[in-house]
Design an enzyme around this catalytic site. Structure first.
Site, short mmCIF file in Angstrom:
data_model
loop_
_atom_site.label_atom_id
_atom_site.label_comp_id
_atom_site.label_asym_id
_atom_site.label_seq_id
_atom_site.Cartn_x
_atom_site.Cartn_y
_atom_site.Cartn_z
N ASP A 8 36.11 46.09 38.57
CA ASP A 8 36.86 44.86 38.85
C ASP A 8 36.75 43.89 37.67
O ASP A 8 35.82 43.97 36.87
CB ASP A 8 36.23 44.23 40.11
CG ASP A 8 36.92 42.96 40.54
OD1 ASP A 8 38.15 42.84 40.36
OD2 ASP A 8 36.23 42.07 41.07
N ASP A 10 37.68 39.92 37.86
CA ASP A 10 37.19 38.59 38.28
C ASP A 10 35.90 38.70 39.08
O ASP A 10 35.85 39.35 40.11
CB ASP A 10 38.25 37.88 39.12
CG ASP A 10 39.54 37.71 38.34
OD1 ASP A 10 39.48 37.70 37.10
OD2 ASP A 10 40.60 37.59 38.98
N ASP A 130 33.19 42.57 43.58
CA ASP A 130 32.42 41.51 44.23
C ASP A 130 32.99 41.15 45.60
O ASP A 130 32.50 40.22 46.24
CB ASP A 130 32.34 40.25 43.34
CG ASP A 130 33.69 39.61 43.12
OD1 ASP A 130 34.68 40.36 42.94
OD2 ASP A 130 33.78 38.37 43.13
#
Lengths: 174, 174
Positions: A8, A10, A130
């Site tokens: 990922d 961000d 996240d």
């Protein structure tokens, strides 16, 4: 064995929390630290988050998570790495994200980049993210990267890491 | 049963052959038809193809394949459809492709769009594409959409269709 790893952007490669905090400070004069926002969603932490995300330069000028460059570089030598970002919701971000990757992660080629809306269509051996919403549907090994918004929650399904140095250790690329 | 279907853009939803032919005609004065270019790669058919692809407006103004809108709309009601385009190589195309989809396929939401470099990371039950390089690695049901460049080749691995009406029939959404 070479594994396919979906990483990922961000909150994993890009330090969006600090960027949100800076934008919020410019607007309201208060600078929050991660400790101030443990267990609080990004939207509740920064009410004008959508405005920040849609402003020119937000993603182009975001900081890099500590040790992300060197550990991802090692992962990239040993495994098949893809950068997978749920960026389609923010059309402005697409080119900024490409430029950002090109500047800080030049070893990642265009063939390794994926911009999607949902990550349910992603097939890989390992996913580092996240957000529970991305990891919960993933069938491979799921690694939850700690961010304030996810820090106080645990559904027992994912391996939690707090840093890229931990990823280096867990995925054995020291 | 609801299936996940990954649908390619160029050469499947978007009539890029006709767009290449128009750009070529503007440059060289000769308008090629699909019949002129059977079995010939896109690059051999249109030597300046990279120039065309990188020019502003190429993807924004490309035509739609016949019956693509109505059949995709039906597929979208019955199945989980994703539009998967190997667009990262052409950064200029990203926003043009988003706008084009929004204009002609408004029932496709941002959550259903994927821009990637390689399609090897895509997980779905069915993939519709005009390139062997995308279908050959795919583990689900692969449907080869006929385009001049693939018309004379067959490796026995894919179901060949010549139109969206054929897709409608094969996937049973009449």
């Amino acid at each position: 064995m070479k594994k396919t790893i979906a990483v990922d952007m961000d909150g994993v490669l890009a330090d969006v929390f600090s960027q949100f905090a800076l934008y919020h400070q410019k607007e309201f004069g208060v600078l929050y630290t991660p400790e101030d926002k443990m267990g609080i969603s990004e939207l509740d932490s920064f009410p004008n988050i959508h405005q920040y995300i849609h402003s020119v330069g937000f993603f182009r000028n975001v900081g890099i998570m500590p040790n992300a460059v060197e550990v991802l570089s090692k992962l990239n030598e040993k495994h098949q790495v893809y950068i997978v970002s749920a960026a389609i919701e923010f059309p402005l971000s697409l080119n900024e994200k490409l430029e950002w990757l090109q500047e800080y992660f030049p070893f990642i080629t265009w063939k390794q980049i994926v911009f999607c809306g949902s990550k349910q269509i992603i097939k890989a051996d390992i996913m580092i993210d996240d957000h529970f919403k991305n990891l919960d549907y993933f069938e491979g090994q799921s690694i939850l990267f700690t961010q304030p918004h996810n820090a106080l929650f645990d559904n027992g399904k994912h391996i939690r890491v707090h840093s890229w140095l931990e990823i280096e250790k867990i995925l054995n690329v020291q």
